[in-house]
Design an enzyme around this catalytic site. Structure first.
Site, PDB file in Angstrom:
ATOM      1  N   LYS A 221       4.828  -7.728  -9.055  1.00  0.00           N
ATOM      2  CA  LYS A 221       4.251  -7.306 -10.335  1.00  0.00           C
ATOM      3  C   LYS A 221       5.170  -7.695 -11.493  1.00  0.00           C
ATOM      4  CE  LYS A 221       1.661  -3.656  -8.083  1.00  0.00           C
ATOM      5  NZ  LYS A 221       1.764  -2.328  -7.500  1.00  0.00           N
ATOM      6  N   GLY A 312      -5.267   1.475  -5.510  1.00  0.00           N
ATOM      7  CA  GLY A 312      -6.454   2.046  -4.894  1.00  0.00           C
ATOM      8  C   GLY A 312      -7.673   1.894  -5.765  1.00  0.00           C
TER       9      GLY A 312
END
Lengths: 337, 156
Positions: A221, A312
């Protein structure tokens, strides 16, 4: 008018289809002719130029359960090559070693002039510059809000709301699993091993926990943030990375006495580093449990902190927003023509 | 560079103005001035100044001129801007040894060693470092930890 194909029908792919079904009125308000014309998984694809039935698609776990229309043994590339879609949503599993299969799908789509929205970090970590240049050459959107910190709109915020600012530094808690483990150790005084076990039982870790605890996910990231927001050209190997395996209960307890928490922090400035850091407990970056936080320092706005859910199903929020952005922007382009 | 310059001036009108001339001549920028007229001693008044000089040389030339004028220099010291930081080391390294050897550029203000529940020992260090040497000192600390196979946890 968007004809959409989705590559990948795993956790995010299924959630996304359900969200499209649930929010179809909102989407149709922006594009009345919006339809999903194809969805693929690793074994084949469904395709219907008139649009797939979102209600039925929402109710299946496997594409083969949808109908006999499922073309087993056919590839995602073949679905892309039909050239009838104008947006591909790429949500295949992340592979940070070579970016595949997502990288090939994205390249194929962009070469055909198909816009791409993705939440898959792998291809962007491996080939950020290649993909962004390909998108530019083919006049395509390549949006990837869901790749970093899930539902936190970091790229949209900076690219749209801080257009005149220079980003000097980004610090972030970008991995919810390690934050959960460190928070358990901080609040409950549990050992690393026990906290990791709990995280596994709650389904928070990847199959291979090293992806989280050794900082691999956070480093990926950081690479995307550095390349996308700070005009850098860095690869995964350029990140100085230390995971949290050696953070002990005693270290956390000593930190706590001095009013610090230990967090796995990604720092992007001159360096690009992921390591356990002492974060003052009253600092906005000091969030707990599975939360993510990103703190940016710019020349004009100075400091901004965003906090939110990082992984998620919340990632679907970012993907949907990117899809709506493509719809609006392409509509505005065609109006200008 | 900032200096604490304390001088003793005769308790007569015009002395302070006279004393400020060499400071201006050598490029000193006065940041603060405390004229302690309520504490005269043998007809002299202490005056404490904080002056920003371009270099130590400018301070030395100023002191020399002030002395030639018959002004007593009570104190002339560089004011070092320091930062206090906390670092936590986790490892099998000899932590006592680190404290005894010291850390280059840094003053160890305090330390705490935890009860070793884990295999690794854990040391919290509180150090004071001249702010201009902070990056260099942190890099030294990182290298030291790395060479000893210890994990170092520094503030963000």
């Amino acid at each position: 008018m968007l004809n959409v194909i989705i590559a990948g029908f795993g956790f995010i792919g299924r959630k996304l289809v359900r969200t499209f079904h649930k929010k179809i009125d909102l989407i149709k308000n922006v594009d009345s002719k919006f339809k999903i014309i194809g969805v693929s998984d690793s074994k084949g694809y469904l395709y219907n130029l008139n649009g797939l039935d979102l209600k039925r698609l929402s109710s299946v776990k496997r594409l083969s359960e949808y109908s006999e229309e499922y073309r087993e043994g056919r590839s995602t590339e073949e679905m892309i090559e039909k050239g009838e879609a104008n947006l591909m949503i790429e949500v295949t599993p992340t592979n940070v070693d070579d970016g595949e299969p997502g990288l090939s799908f994205m390249k194929a789509a962009l070469k055909k002039g198909i816009h791409v929205v993705t939440s898959n970090k792998g291809p962007l970590v491996v080939a950020f510059r290649e993909l962004t240049s390909l998108a530019k050459r083919n006049d395509c959107f390549l949006l990837y809000e869901g790749t970093v910190a899930g539902a936190i709109p970091i790229f949209s915020l900076i690219k749209r709301c801080l257009q005149g600012d220079t980003i000097r530094r980004i610090m972030g808690i970008l991995n919810g699993t390690t934050n959960y483990i460190l928070s358990r150790m901080y609040f409950e005084g549990t050992s690393f091993e026990l906290a990791l076990k709990e995280a596994r039982e709650r389904g928070l870790t990847e199959r291979d926990p090293s992806y989280d605890v050794d900082g691999i996910d956070a480093a990926c990231k950081a690479v995307i943030l550095a390349n996308a927001l700070m005009n850098r050209n860095v690869k995964f190997k350029d990140v100085k990375r230390t995971g949290i395996r050696r953070v002990t209960q005693e270290a956390i307890s000593l930190a706590k006495k001095s009013k610090f928490a230990i967090k796995l922090v990604s720092v992007i400035d001159k360096r690009i580093e992921v390591s356990p850091k002492l974060v003052p407990i009253n600092h906005p970056l000091c969030v707990h449990s599975t939360l993510n936080a990103i703190h940016i320092e710019t020349d004009l706005a100075r400091e901004i902190t965003l906090i939110g859910r990082g992984a998620g199903e919340e990632t679907v929020s970012a993907v949907l927003n990117d899809v709506l952005t493509v719809i609006r922007e392409t509509a505005s382009r065609s109006r200008k023509i | 560079m900032k200096f604490d310059l304390t001088i003793a001036l005769a308790d007569r009108p015009g002395q302070l103005l006279k004393a400020l001339k060499p400071i201006a001549k050598y490029g000193g920028n006065i940041i603060s001035i405390i004229h302690e007229r309520e504490n005269p001693s043998d007809g002299f008044v202490p005056v404490s100044l904080v002056v920003d000089f371009p270099s130590k040389w400018n301070l030395q030339k100023t002191i020399s001129d002030l002395r030639n004028m018959g002004i007593t220099i009570i104190r002339a010291e560089e004011i070092v801007d320091t930062s206090r930081i906390i670092a936590i080391l986790v490892g099998k390294a000899n932590l006592k040894d680190i404290i005894q050897r010291g850390i280059k550029n840094a003053k160890i203000i305090g330390f705490e060693v935890s009860d070793p529940v884990s295999e690794d020992a854990c040391l919290k260090l509180e150090i004071e470092v001249p702010t201009r040497l902070l990056d260099e000192t942190l890099e030294n600390l990182r290298r030291m930890a790395e060479s000893e196979g210890s994990l170092i946890i520094l503030p963000i």
